[in-house]
Design a protein around this motif. Structure first.
Motif, PDB file in Angstrom:
ATOM      1  N   LYS A  96      39.468  34.930  52.382  1.00  0.00           N
ATOM      2  CA  LYS A  96      40.437  35.433  53.361  1.00  0.00           C
ATOM      3  C   LYS A  96      41.218  36.615  52.805  1.00  0.00           C
ATOM      4  O   LYS A  96      41.593  37.532  53.536  1.00  0.00           O
ATOM      5  CB  LYS A  96      41.394  34.308  53.764  1.00  0.00           C
ATOM      6  CG  LYS A  96      42.325  34.657  54.906  1.00  0.00           C
ATOM      7  CD  LYS A  96      43.163  33.456  55.308  1.00  0.00           C
ATOM      8  CE  LYS A  96      44.058  33.766  56.488  1.00  0.00           C
ATOM      9  NZ  LYS A  96      44.867  32.595  56.890  1.00  0.00           N
ATOM     10  N   GLU A  97      41.454  36.608  51.499  1.00  0.00           N
ATOM     11  CA  GLU A  97      42.161  37.705  50.849  1.00  0.00           C
ATOM     12  C   GLU A  97      41.191  38.755  50.302  1.00  0.00           C
ATOM     13  O   GLU A  97      41.609  39.650  49.569  1.00  0.00           O
ATOM     14  CB  GLU A  97      43.030  37.155  49.704  1.00  0.00           C
ATOM     15  CG  GLU A  97      44.065  36.141  50.147  1.00  0.00           C
ATOM     16  CD  GLU A  97      45.048  36.717  51.142  1.00  0.00           C
ATOM     17  OE1 GLU A  97      45.382  37.910  51.022  1.00  0.00           O
ATOM     18  OE2 GLU A  97      45.485  35.976  52.044  1.00  0.00           O
ATOM     19  N   LEU A  98      39.915  38.623  50.625  1.00  0.00           N
ATOM     20  CA  LEU A  98      38.869  39.559  50.193  1.00  0.00           C
ATOM     21  C   LEU A  98      38.729  39.601  48.681  1.00  0.00           C
ATOM     22  O   LEU A  98      38.143  40.539  48.126  1.00  0.00           O
ATOM     23  CB  LEU A  98      39.140  40.973  50.716  1.00  0.00           C
ATOM     24  CG  LEU A  98      39.465  41.114  52.195  1.00  0.00           C
ATOM     25  CD1 LEU A  98      39.601  42.586  52.548  1.00  0.00           C
ATOM     26  CD2 LEU A  98      38.407  40.465  53.070  1.00  0.00           C
ATOM     27  N   SER A  99      39.244  38.592  47.997  1.00  0.00           N
ATOM     28  CA  SER A  99      39.279  38.634  46.539  1.00  0.00           C
ATOM     29  C   SER A  99      38.107  37.937  45.888  1.00  0.00           C
ATOM     30  O   SER A  99      37.966  37.976  44.676  1.00  0.00           O
ATOM     31  CB  SER A  99      40.583  37.999  46.031  1.00  0.00           C
ATOM     32  OG  SER A  99      40.665  36.641  46.463  1.00  0.00           O
ATOM     33  N   ASP A 100      37.258  37.301  46.668  1.00  0.00           N
ATOM     34  CA  ASP A 100      36.152  36.560  46.075  1.00  0.00           C
ATOM     35  C   ASP A 100      34.865  36.820  46.842  1.00  0.00           C
ATOM     36  O   ASP A 100      34.840  36.813  48.070  1.00  0.00           O
ATOM     37  CB  ASP A 100      36.453  35.056  46.077  1.00  0.00           C
ATOM     38  CG  ASP A 100      35.444  34.288  45.244  1.00  0.00           C
ATOM     39  OD1 ASP A 100      35.567  34.330  44.008  1.00  0.00           O
ATOM     40  OD2 ASP A 100      34.542  33.674  45.824  1.00  0.00           O
ATOM     41  N   ASN A 101      33.787  37.063  46.096  1.00  0.00           N
ATOM     42  CA  ASN A 101      32.488  37.286  46.732  1.00  0.00           C
ATOM     43  C   ASN A 101      31.524  36.129  46.492  1.00  0.00           C
ATOM     44  O   ASN A 101      30.323  36.271  46.697  1.00  0.00           O
ATOM     45  CB  ASN A 101      31.861  38.599  46.252  1.00  0.00           C
ATOM     46  CG  ASN A 101      31.496  38.569  44.774  1.00  0.00           C
ATOM     47  OD1 ASN A 101      31.875  37.671  44.037  1.00  0.00           O
ATOM     48  ND2 ASN A 101      30.754  39.573  44.334  1.00  0.00           N
TER      49      ASN A 101
END
Length: 595
Positions: free
Chosen positions: A235-240
Motif C-alpha cells: 500500500k505504501e509502494l515500499s515492497d515488491n
C-alpha cells in the motif's frame, strides 16, 4: 508440400548472447564504437529482470554519490522523458529503441542458443533457434559475450564455471559457509497491484497457497545481523514481494519449471492474504499483473582470469584494470526462500559495504576459452561476492565494459586477454561515455585545455560528480550566461562533450523515495504523480562558432551530451537558455573529444 527448416548464417565481429541490461548495453557500447554485433535474446523483449515480463526494480550502489552512470543513466533519462507514468511496456519499447537506433546491431529476439562449434580453445560459431520463424541461425564471430546470467555457453564450450557456495577456507571469506554446497539464491515471481476508488473482490484460484496470518511470513533479527523481514506493505509502494522466492536449495536451472509452478501458487496466495486475510486496508486494491517468468538471482558463474571475493568488495576493490564498480550490500538470500519460516529463519542477511568497490576487467574474461567474455550475474566471483555484484545497475556497467573492451580488441586485433595491454584505453573510452570509475579520473584533451585556459580548472579535474557533501565539482552559471573556449588560432573542432548534473539527490525527479532510487514503479496509487526530468539538466542551449550558431538544443533531456560540431573556429561559446527547473546551470565538465 515438404518444407525443411530454414537455416541462415550471419558473420559478425561480436556475438552477444542474452538481452538483459548487461547484454543489451554490451551490444550498444560495441556498436557505437563501430563493431558489427549480433544480439541474441531468448525472450520477445529486452531487459531481462527489468523487463515487463519480470518487473524487478533496477538497483545498484547504495552510496549517496555512487549512482551508476553511462548507458544505464541514458536509459533512465530516456525512460523518464518518454514514459513519465512508468508504463512497463513503454520501458521495453524505449530499451528496444536504443538497440534499433544502432545500425551495427542485428537483433534476434525469441532466439535461444543451442550449440557451439569450437576450434581448439576458441569458439568458432554458435547455433540458435528462433521459435517465431522456425529458423536456425548459425552465427560466426571473433568474440562471444555470454550475458545470459545462466552461462549458457559454459556446457557448450567447456568453459570453466562454478555453481553453489564455496567453503570458507577456500578463499578465507568470513561470510562463506563452513562447508561448500550446491545451493544458490532462488527465483522470485512478483505482482503489481492498483488502487481504485471502489471495493474490489478477489477470489483466489484453486491452486493458490493459503497464508491465514502474518506469522506465515515471520522472520526476525538474529543477533547483530540485520535481517530483512518478509514485508508485504505494498500500500505504501515500499515492497515488491521479492521474498516470494524458491529454488535455491535445488537446481535453479534444471528445476526452474517446477519452481515456477510453486511460485505462481505462492504469489497468488500472498495476494489472497493481503486482500482477504486479516486487515491490511486493501479493500479498494485490485490485482493488476502477475509474472509467469521467474526472476533469477544465481546459477552458473564463469571462472575468469580473476575471481572477485568478499575481501575485494569490503576493501574497496582497488584494481589497475577497474572497468566497473558495485556498491550494493552483501545481500545473501536464504536458498530455501519461503519454504522456511519461524524464529530462526531469515529471508536475507544484509551486510553493507563501506564504499563503492572497483571490479576488474579480468573477471569478465574466460580463464580457458580464448575469445569468451561475459557480463552480468555470471561473472567470475564467489557466491559471497555475487550477493553484491548481481544487481542490475552493476550488471549494466559490466555489460558496457564488455562492449567497450571488445571494441578495443578489434581495434588492436588482439584477444580479450590481450586487451589488458590496452586497459587504459578501455577506461578512457568508458569514462568518455559517462561511466564513473571510483578510483580513476578522466583526462581531457590538450585542445580543451588550450581553449579553456581562462575557465575554472575544476571544470577539467576529471571528476564528473559530487563525491561528498562538501565538495563542489564543476561550475555553476546563471541561465543566460555563456561558457567560452578561446583558442590561440583557428582550430578544427570535432565533438563537444557536455556533462550536466543529473541530480544525484533525485529530489527534482519524484517526491516518492522508491522512484528516486530508480524511476520504475510496480504498484499504482490513485494519487501517484509522474516522474519528471531532472531539473538540473539543461533543456535549451545554443553553441556558437565564432559568433555563428552551429547547434541548438530545444528539448534536451540527457545529462551527457555529445555534439559533433565538425567546424573550424577560434572561439566556441555555449549559451544556456533554460533548464528543466533548476534556477542555475550546474555543469560538471565541458571538453572536446580527441579524434
Amino acid at each position: 508440400m515438404n518444407e525443411k527448416l530454414l537455416h541462415k548464417s550471419i558473420n559478425c565481429q561480436l556475438c552477444v548472447i542474452g538481452g538483459g541490461l548487461s547484454g543489451t548495453f554490451a551490444a550498444i557500447a560495441a556498436a557505437r564504437r563501430g563493431v558489427r554485433v549480433v544480439l541474441i535474446q531468448d525472450r520477445p523483449m529486452l531487459g531481462g529482470n527489468a523487463s515487463s515480463e519480470i518487473r524487478m526494480w533496477v538497483r545498484g550502489a547504495k552510496g549517496k554519490y555512487d549512482r551508476e552512470s553511462g548507458l544505464i543513466s541514458e536509459l533512465e533519462e530516456r525512460n523518464i522523458h518518454g514514459n513519465p507514468t512508468s508504463v512497463h511496456s513503454l520501458f521495453d519499447a524505449i530499451l528496444y529503441g536504443m538497440v534499433r537506433a544502432e545500425p551495427n546491431i542485428t537483433l534476434l529476439l525469441n532466439t535461444s542458443c543451442l550449440d557451439a562449434a569450437m576450434d581448439g580453445n576458441k569458439i568458432k560459431s554458435v547455433t540458435a533457434w528462433q521459435l517465431t520463424t522456425y529458423t536456425v541461425f548459425h552465427v560466426t564471430a571473433g568474440i562471444f559475450a555470454d550475458c545470459t546470467g545462466d552461462s549458457v555457453l559454459a556446457p557448450l564450450t567447456g568453459a570453466e564455471y562454478r555453481k553453489g557456495r564455496e567453503a570458507r577456507e577456500e578463499f578465507g571469506e568470513s561470510l562463506a559457509q563452513e562447508k561448500e554446497d550446491p545451493y544458490t539464491m532462488g527465483l522470485s515471481i512478483i505482482l503489481a497491484a492498483r488502487e481504485t476508488d471502489h471495493p474490489v473482490k478477489f477470489i483466489p484460484p484453486d491452486f493458490a497457497s493459503v497464508y491465514p496470518g502474518d506469522d506465515s511470513f515471520s522472520s526476525v533479527k538474529d543477533g547483530e545481523e540485520y535481517v530483512l523481514p518478509r514485508a508485504h506493505n505494498i500500500k505504501e509502494l515500499s515492497d515488491n514481494l521479492w521474498w516470494v522466492e524458491l529454488g535455491g536449495h535445488g537446481d535453479s536451472l534444471v528445476d526452474s519449471e517446477l519452481v515456477r509452478d510453486k511460485l505462481i501458487a505462492n504469489i497468488y496466495g500472498v495476494w489472497d492474504h493481503i486482500k482477504n486475510q486479516q486487515d491490511h486496508g486493501m479493500e479498494n486494491w485490485e490485482l493488476d499483473w502477475v509474472g509467469f517468468l521467474p526472476g533469477k538471482r544465481e546459477s552458473r558463474r564463469y571462472v575468469g582470469k580473476y575471481i572477485v571475493t568478499e575481501q575485494d568488495i569490503l576493501s574497496g576493490g582497488h584494481f589497475e584494470d577497474e572497468i566497473a564498480y558495485g556498491g550494493w550490500p552483501l545481500d545473501d538470500h536464504n536458498p530455501y526462500g519461503m519454504e522456511l519460516s519461524g524464529e530462526n529463519d531469515h529471508a536475507s542477511v544484509v551486510i553493507p559495504v563501506p564504499e563503492a568497490y572497483g571490479l576488474p576487467y579480468r573477471a569478465l574474461v574466460s580463464k580457458n576459452i580464448e575469445n569468451l567474455m561475459f557480463a552480468g550475474r555470471n561473472i567470475s566471483v564467489t557466491h559471497v561476492a555475487l550477493s553484491s555484484t548481481r544487481v542490475m545497475a552493476t550488471c549494466a556497467l559490466l555489460g558496457q565494459a564488455v562492449g567497450t573492451a571488445a571494441a578495443v580488441a578489434f581495434q588492436y586485433g588482439c584477444s580479450p586477454e590481450g586487451v589488458l595491454e590496452h586497459i587504459a584505453e578501455v577506461q578512457k573510452n568508458l569514462m568518455e561515455d559517462g561511466v564513473f570509475l571510483p578510483h580513476f579520473k578522466r583526462s581531457v584533451s590538450a585542445q580543451t585545455l588550450r581553449g579553456g585556459k581562462e575557465l575554472p580548472a575544476v571544470l577539467f579535474n576529471g571528476v564528473e560528480r559530487k563525491r561528498t557533501d562538501e565538495d563542489e565539482n564543476g561550475i555553476w552559471q546563471e541561465i543566460g550566461d555563456s561558457l567560452t573556449f578561446t583558442f590561440p588560432q583557428n582550430e578544427e573542432i570535432g565533438t563537444l562533450r557536455l556533462q550536466f548534473d543529473p541530480d544525484q539527490t533525485r529530489n527534482s525527479i519524484s517526491t516518492h523515495r522508491k522512484l528516486r532510487i530508480y524511476a520504475m514503479k510496480l504498484h499504482t496509487t490513485l494519487d501517484q504523480e509522474p516522474v519528471r526530468i531532472a531539473g538540473t539538466i539543461v533543456k535549451k542551449f545554443t553553441v556558437y562558432a565564432d559568433g555563428t550558431p552551429v547547434y541548438t538544443a530545444e528539448d534536451n533531456f540527457l545529462s551527457l551530451v555529445k555534439i559533433p560540431l565538425n567546424c573550424i573556429a577560434k572561439e566556441i561559446r555555449i549559451e544556456w537558455q533554460a533548464t528543466h527547473g533548476a534556477e542555475k546551470v550546474h555543469l560538471f565538465s565541458a571538453d572536446f573529444l580527441e579524434g
